[in-house]
Every structure is written in structure tokens, then in C-alpha cells.
Write an enzyme that holds these catalytic residues in place. Sequence first.
Site, short mmCIF file in Angstrom:
data_model
loop_
_atom_site.label_atom_id
_atom_site.label_comp_id
_atom_site.label_asym_id
_atom_site.label_seq_id
_atom_site.Cartn_x
_atom_site.Cartn_y
_atom_site.Cartn_z
N ASP A 1 44.69 53.24 36.96
CA ASP A 1 44.96 51.81 36.78
C ASP A 1 44.23 51.36 35.52
O ASP A 1 43.02 51.55 35.41
CB ASP A 1 44.44 51.00 37.98
CG ASP A 1 45.07 51.41 39.30
OD1 ASP A 1 46.23 51.90 39.27
OD2 ASP A 1 44.42 51.26 40.34
N ASP B 1 52.37 49.69 49.21
CA ASP B 1 50.94 49.37 49.25
C ASP B 1 50.62 48.93 50.67
O ASP B 1 51.21 47.97 51.19
CB ASP B 1 50.60 48.25 48.28
CG ASP B 1 50.75 48.69 46.83
OD1 ASP B 1 50.57 49.90 46.55
OD2 ASP B 1 51.05 47.84 45.97
#
Length: 251
Positions: A130, A11
Site C-alpha cells: 500500500d 475487505d
Amino acid sequence: MLAKRIIPCLDIKDGRTVKGVNFVDLRDAGDPLELAEIYSKEGADELVFLDISATEQKRKTLADLVYHVAEKVNIPFTVGGGISSVEDVDILLQNGADKVSINSSAVKNPKLINDLVAKFGSQCIVVAIDAKQIDGEWIVHLVGGKVPTERKLFEWAKEVEVRGAGEILFTSMDHDGTKDGFANRALAKLSDELTIPIIASGGAGNMQHFTDTFKEGKADAALAASVFHFKEIKIRDLKKELQKESVPVRI
């Protein structure tokens, strides 16, 4: 049986690798180029780079990072974050990415999936989803998990497959960073209902969790971040353990 894939996820925020819990409380985890090179040498099957602030800040994933990663690694890698057009994808693939991951932009404009598949082929297009459980339903969230939608996980996943995406990266926001294991029940349902590969994300804490997500969750690949970044699990050791558990992996 196809070999199961181990995929470190980096990330990226402001050019650094970060990691949090349940999508918040981010801490620095190192230089993405250094980590990419280490994972490539350690036997990772693929890498995923997600610019987690790109969509929120309305800016594009940095193409030069992709270029430098492509120079350093010899395994496939996927890039996501702020991708919303054919042009965005074209730039990233030209700079060396093997696949792109789209998330918020796909929910807002589902036809984008069709357009990207028509231009670049299914094998290049990963749709990231997500989701978190709300009143017993898996609900899709956008913008790094900040914005709930009306979309339900399993319905959206089926639509993504119909529109031609090559694989789905499913992150359970409830499990993200908790190190309590993957969302195997939801993963198994996705695997049963779809024909494209499912990448499990969110919850890896030990080697058993990987075995469980391949056996119980029926995942095709398992993605993790902190357990690799902070050297809690070494990829070579993990693959040897998976082999012992009769999970097919490339050594």
C-alpha cells in the site's frame, strides 16, 4: 500473451465485507461467502480476501472463513490480514487458501518472505504494498494505510522480488475507492522494472479503467471491490468489453 485476470477483492471486518474511500469511511457491502459464490459463478479469475482489521487489532485471520470459502468456490483465492509467521500461512493453506498475502509483516521482517517461499513456494506468496505519494515520492504505508514508513515503493518492490515473492499486489492509496482510474504510471514502472506479475488495485470506476490499466499500466491483473460489490460492473460484461479492446481474458 497470458490472459489478464479480473480479481474481486473482499475487505473483511468483523466477518462482513466492507468498502471505503482512501482506506476510511467504511460501509457494509455484504456477506463474504455469498459474494464469493456469486463472483465464482460470474467468471472471476481469482478472489482476494483481506481481513483489514487483523493487523491493527493484533489478531489472526479467521481460518474458518477460509474453510467455508474453499467449500463454495472453484477458483483460486488469496487470503491476507495479520499473517506474520510460517505457522499462520500453514493454517490458512491447510484450510483451503491457494495463496496468502503479506504486507505489514513483510516490511517489518523482510526475511519472512524468504522463509515463506522456502517452505511453501513462490506461487503461494503475494506481497501486498500500500503506497501513497508524498512530496512526489511513492511511500509505503502499513496497518491498513495508517502508518507511513521510510520505504519507497519501487525499491521495496524490487527487494520483494529478489526475496522470492510470486507476485505483488500494489494498491494506490491515493486512488483507492475514488473510481477515477488506476495508478497506471506507477504500475507501468513496476512492470518495466520487475519480472513477477503485478496486480493493480485502487481506483476502478468503469470498464475503461480496466482496459487502461492493462494497456497503459501493463498490469497482469486488476483487482476491484465496490464496482463489483454494488453491481456497477458485471464481470461477464467487463470481460466481453476487454475482449473487444483486444485485451486477452478468459471468458
